[in-house]
Scaffold this motif. Structure first.
Motif, mmCIF file in Angstrom:
data_model
loop_
_atom_site.group_PDB
_atom_site.id
_atom_site.type_symbol
_atom_site.label_atom_id
_atom_site.label_comp_id
_atom_site.label_asym_id
_atom_site.label_seq_id
_atom_site.Cartn_x
_atom_site.Cartn_y
_atom_site.Cartn_z
ATOM 1 N N TRP A 67 0.807 -1.212 0.000
ATOM 2 C CA TRP A 67 0.000 0.000 0.000
ATOM 3 C C TRP A 67 0.843 1.266 0.000
ATOM 4 O O TRP A 67 0.313 2.345 -0.059
ATOM 5 C CB TRP A 67 -0.922 -0.016 1.219
ATOM 6 C CG TRP A 67 -1.787 -1.221 1.192
ATOM 7 C CD1 TRP A 67 -3.000 -1.339 0.583
ATOM 8 C CD2 TRP A 67 -1.508 -2.490 1.757
ATOM 9 N NE1 TRP A 67 -3.495 -2.596 0.740
ATOM 10 C CE2 TRP A 67 -2.605 -3.337 1.456
ATOM 11 C CE3 TRP A 67 -0.440 -3.010 2.474
ATOM 12 C CZ2 TRP A 67 -2.662 -4.672 1.862
ATOM 13 C CZ3 TRP A 67 -0.498 -4.345 2.873
ATOM 14 C CH2 TRP A 67 -1.592 -5.144 2.571
ATOM 15 N N SER A 105 -4.392 9.567 -7.884
ATOM 16 C CA SER A 105 -5.254 8.569 -8.504
ATOM 17 C C SER A 105 -6.156 9.207 -9.548
ATOM 18 O O SER A 105 -6.413 10.423 -9.543
ATOM 19 C CB SER A 105 -6.099 7.858 -7.443
ATOM 20 O OG SER A 105 -6.959 8.787 -6.782
ATOM 21 N N ASP A 108 -10.081 5.574 -10.180
ATOM 22 C CA ASP A 108 -9.858 4.596 -9.103
ATOM 23 C C ASP A 108 -8.529 3.858 -9.230
ATOM 24 O O ASP A 108 -8.328 2.814 -8.606
ATOM 25 C CB ASP A 108 -10.993 3.562 -9.058
ATOM 26 C CG ASP A 108 -12.319 4.187 -8.666
ATOM 27 O OD1 ASP A 108 -12.302 5.137 -7.846
ATOM 28 O OD2 ASP A 108 -13.369 3.742 -9.173
ATOM 29 N N TRP A 135 -4.409 -0.585 -10.628
ATOM 30 C CA TRP A 135 -5.632 -0.790 -9.846
ATOM 31 C C TRP A 135 -5.485 -1.966 -8.894
ATOM 32 O O TRP A 135 -4.868 -2.985 -9.234
ATOM 33 C CB TRP A 135 -6.818 -1.088 -10.766
ATOM 34 C CG TRP A 135 -7.247 0.034 -11.631
ATOM 35 C CD1 TRP A 135 -8.124 1.047 -11.342
ATOM 36 C CD2 TRP A 135 -6.830 0.287 -12.988
ATOM 37 N NE1 TRP A 135 -8.279 1.889 -12.405
ATOM 38 C CE2 TRP A 135 -7.494 1.445 -13.432
ATOM 39 C CE3 TRP A 135 -5.960 -0.372 -13.871
ATOM 40 C CZ2 TRP A 135 -7.324 1.964 -14.708
ATOM 41 C CZ3 TRP A 135 -5.777 0.138 -15.131
ATOM 42 C CH2 TRP A 135 -6.456 1.301 -15.547
ATOM 43 N N ARG A 136 -6.085 -1.812 -7.701
ATOM 44 C CA ARG A 136 -6.229 -2.911 -6.746
ATOM 45 C C ARG A 136 -7.732 -3.051 -6.482
ATOM 46 O O ARG A 136 -8.253 -2.528 -5.496
ATOM 47 C CB ARG A 136 -5.469 -2.615 -5.453
ATOM 48 C CG ARG A 136 -3.976 -2.352 -5.675
ATOM 49 C CD ARG A 136 -3.240 -2.201 -4.348
ATOM 50 N NE ARG A 136 -1.880 -1.747 -4.544
ATOM 51 C CZ ARG A 136 -0.856 -2.533 -4.844
ATOM 52 N NH1 ARG A 136 -1.054 -3.820 -4.974
ATOM 53 N NH2 ARG A 136 0.354 -2.049 -5.004
ATOM 54 N N PRO A 137 -8.444 -3.770 -7.339
ATOM 55 C CA PRO A 137 -9.909 -3.747 -7.292
ATOM 56 C C PRO A 137 -10.529 -4.569 -6.169
ATOM 57 O O PRO A 137 -11.707 -4.378 -5.861
ATOM 58 C CB PRO A 137 -10.296 -4.328 -8.657
ATOM 59 C CG PRO A 137 -9.161 -5.215 -9.023
ATOM 60 C CD PRO A 137 -7.928 -4.552 -8.474
ATOM 61 N N PHE A 138 -9.776 -5.487 -5.575
ATOM 62 C CA PHE A 138 -10.355 -6.376 -4.580
ATOM 63 C C PHE A 138 -9.881 -5.988 -3.178
ATOM 64 O O PHE A 138 -8.686 -6.108 -2.860
ATOM 65 C CB PHE A 138 -9.993 -7.825 -4.879
ATOM 66 C CG PHE A 138 -10.364 -8.251 -6.269
ATOM 67 C CD1 PHE A 138 -11.694 -8.324 -6.652
ATOM 68 C CD2 PHE A 138 -9.381 -8.540 -7.207
ATOM 69 C CE1 PHE A 138 -12.041 -8.697 -7.945
ATOM 70 C CE2 PHE A 138 -9.716 -8.926 -8.491
ATOM 71 C CZ PHE A 138 -11.054 -8.994 -8.874
ATOM 72 N N VAL A 139 -10.804 -5.514 -2.367
ATOM 73 C CA VAL A 139 -10.465 -5.058 -1.017
ATOM 74 C C VAL A 139 -9.858 -6.184 -0.198
ATOM 75 O O VAL A 139 -8.914 -5.982 0.574
ATOM 76 C CB VAL A 139 -11.718 -4.500 -0.308
ATOM 77 C CG1 VAL A 139 -11.402 -4.126 1.128
ATOM 78 C CG2 VAL A 139 -12.271 -3.304 -1.070
ATOM 79 N N GLU A 140 -10.373 -7.399 -0.356
ATOM 80 C CA GLU A 140 -9.885 -8.527 0.426
ATOM 81 C C GLU A 140 -8.602 -9.125 -0.139
ATOM 82 O O GLU A 140 -8.019 -10.025 0.459
ATOM 83 C CB GLU A 140 -10.964 -9.622 0.510
ATOM 84 C CG GLU A 140 -11.285 -10.302 -0.807
ATOM 85 C CD GLU A 140 -12.238 -9.499 -1.694
ATOM 86 O OE1 GLU A 140 -12.641 -10.020 -2.753
ATOM 87 O OE2 GLU A 140 -12.568 -8.357 -1.315
ATOM 88 N N GLN A 142 -5.659 -7.112 -1.504
ATOM 89 C CA GLN A 142 -4.917 -5.911 -1.883
ATOM 90 C C GLN A 142 -3.581 -6.186 -2.567
ATOM 91 O O GLN A 142 -3.146 -5.385 -3.400
ATOM 92 C CB GLN A 142 -4.705 -5.032 -0.650
ATOM 93 C CG GLN A 142 -5.939 -4.265 -0.225
ATOM 94 C CD GLN A 142 -6.349 -3.213 -1.239
ATOM 95 O OE1 GLN A 142 -5.686 -2.217 -1.412
ATOM 96 N NE2 GLN A 142 -7.433 -3.475 -1.950
ATOM 97 N N TYR A 145 -2.923 -6.791 -8.161
ATOM 98 C CA TYR A 145 -3.192 -5.550 -8.881
ATOM 99 C C TYR A 145 -3.180 -5.779 -10.385
ATOM 100 O O TYR A 145 -2.646 -6.781 -10.892
ATOM 101 C CB TYR A 145 -2.186 -4.462 -8.498
ATOM 102 C CG TYR A 145 -0.751 -4.748 -8.842
ATOM 103 C CD1 TYR A 145 -0.217 -4.410 -10.088
ATOM 104 C CD2 TYR A 145 0.102 -5.342 -7.916
ATOM 105 C CE1 TYR A 145 1.109 -4.661 -10.407
ATOM 106 C CE2 TYR A 145 1.416 -5.605 -8.225
ATOM 107 C CZ TYR A 145 1.930 -5.259 -9.466
ATOM 108 O OH TYR A 145 3.248 -5.522 -9.773
#
Length: 208
Positions: A67, A105, A108, A135-140, A142, A145
């Motif tokens: 992150w 950004s 998104d 992009w990192r579209p999946f919260v679960e 991270q 990408y």
């Protein structure tokens, strides 16, 4: 006349007589013990004080991944394959790619920019200067990408100048490169697809 405490040399107090003996044997040890008990908590508090003091700013290397932003990312190729291999193809890309990931950004995605040097499928040295989004579209998930870059590609020359579309006479052409990656701490791997020609597997590391 004798007194309980006599004045010694220099005005110092010294025990004298039975009372003095009682002082030296009872009161003095008790006073020393009391002082020791009083000083002990103070010493313990002073010893503990440094651990409560701030340790200062952490090194950028200590920041959590993946992150962290505003940092460089370097990667190199470890495997290259062609969808339609031929005897002309060279699978040794020798990629060296330095990328900067901004704390900005759009759509998104995280802004990125970089420059790469590599050997194309025909053994010619090429350069690619680009910008793009990550992009990192999946919260679960991270660490996973997806990335899309676009920029200026140079190096496809005769007799292979026609192997990429819109190539100019001096070897400049537009380029679009999609990829996906996964990170573990500071280390990442990417699967890069270069058009309809083939794919490349890379390993890389973020730099503070």
């Amino acid at each position: 006349m004798a007194t309980g405490i006599e004045q010694g040399n220099g005005g110092a107090c010294a025990p004298g007589g039975p009372a003095g003996e009682w002082v030296s044997r009872v009161l003095l040890p008790a006073a020393v013990l009391a002082c020791a008990l009083a000083v002990s908590p103070l010493a313990s508090a002073q010893a503990a004080a440094p651990s409560l003091a701030p340790t200062g700013e952490k090194s950028p290397w200590d920041a959590p991944e993946p992150w962290r932003t505003d940092r460089f990312y370097f990667q190199t190729s470890i495997y290259t394959a062609h969808f339609h291999p031929s005897d002309e193809h060279d699978n040794h890309s020798y990629l060296a790619d330095l990328e900067y990931r901004f704390d900005k950004s759009w759509l998104d995605g995280q802004w990125i920019a970089g420059a790469a040097s590599f050997k194309n499928s025909f053994g010619q040295w090429c350069q690619y200067v680009y910008g793009g989004l990550l992009w990192r579209p999946f919260v679960e998930a991270q660490p996973l990408y997806f990335k899309l870059t676009a920029g200026l590609l140079h190096g496809y020359k005769e007799p292979y100048a026609d192997k990429i579309p819109f190539n100019s006479s001096n070897g400049f052409a537009p380029g679009i490169v999609p990829s996906m990656g996964y990170c573990y701490d500071r280390y990442c791997t990417e699967l890069i697809v270069y058009g309809t020609a083939g794919l490349m597997l890379t390993v890389g590391v973020t730099l503070p």
